[in-house]
Design a protein around this motif. Sequence first.
Motif: not given
Length: 226
Positions: A15-36
């Motif tokens: 499963v892959d999750t596209v996580v959105f949030t709002l910050r500074d009046g703009a839609l933002q995408l949350l990304l994770l640094r891959r550990a492997q």
Amino acid sequence: MNRTAGAHPSVLVSVDTVVFTLRDGALQLLLLRRAQQPFQGVWALPGGYVHADEDADAKASALRVLKDKLGNSGAYLEQLATFSGPARDPRGWSVAIAYCALLPWEQVPQRADVQLLPVEALGTLPFDHRAIVDVALARVRNKSQYSSLPVHLCGPHFTLPQLQQVYEYLLGEPLNKVSFRRKMDEMALLEPVPGALHSGGAHRPAQLYRVRAPYKQELALSVRGL
């Protein structure tokens, strides 16, 4: 490609999750640094394999991924689409069930392996994650026209002007105040927080609202678009 004892080719299911949030009046995408590997150290969508021995279904897998990797179990979540094929993952033929999650800014973990990027500034992403993000972005903007989807980017309490601003951020255009409030009434989405007011500086205090219990993880719909 790996094969099982019965000579059938094994397929990677995740499963892959596209996580959105709002910050500074703009839609933002949350990304994770891959550990492997593959793509170790690269920024990517939060995701993981389906655990057949513990996940009741794909949504349970996505909820587990959000809890394990972001420490969040209350985000709004809905299924987007399935992405599959031999070329999307260098480890082999794979199927990814993609989900879209909306998370208030206050619930975004502040860690070195978490990054927020404005959706308008996205570049390339590993695997087929950019294609998944594009589908999620189109879904969010389309459903914002006729549903309560944007409310899931708000915190637990908010004023009507604050909620209208969230809708405007997602739709990219100003909304008529009277029409907007009529749509909120149509959807029967909100209830006032008893005795709770927000002080707006020079403006008189405004009533704080919250999402009614039936819609904390579901959407309210409007008969017509905003």
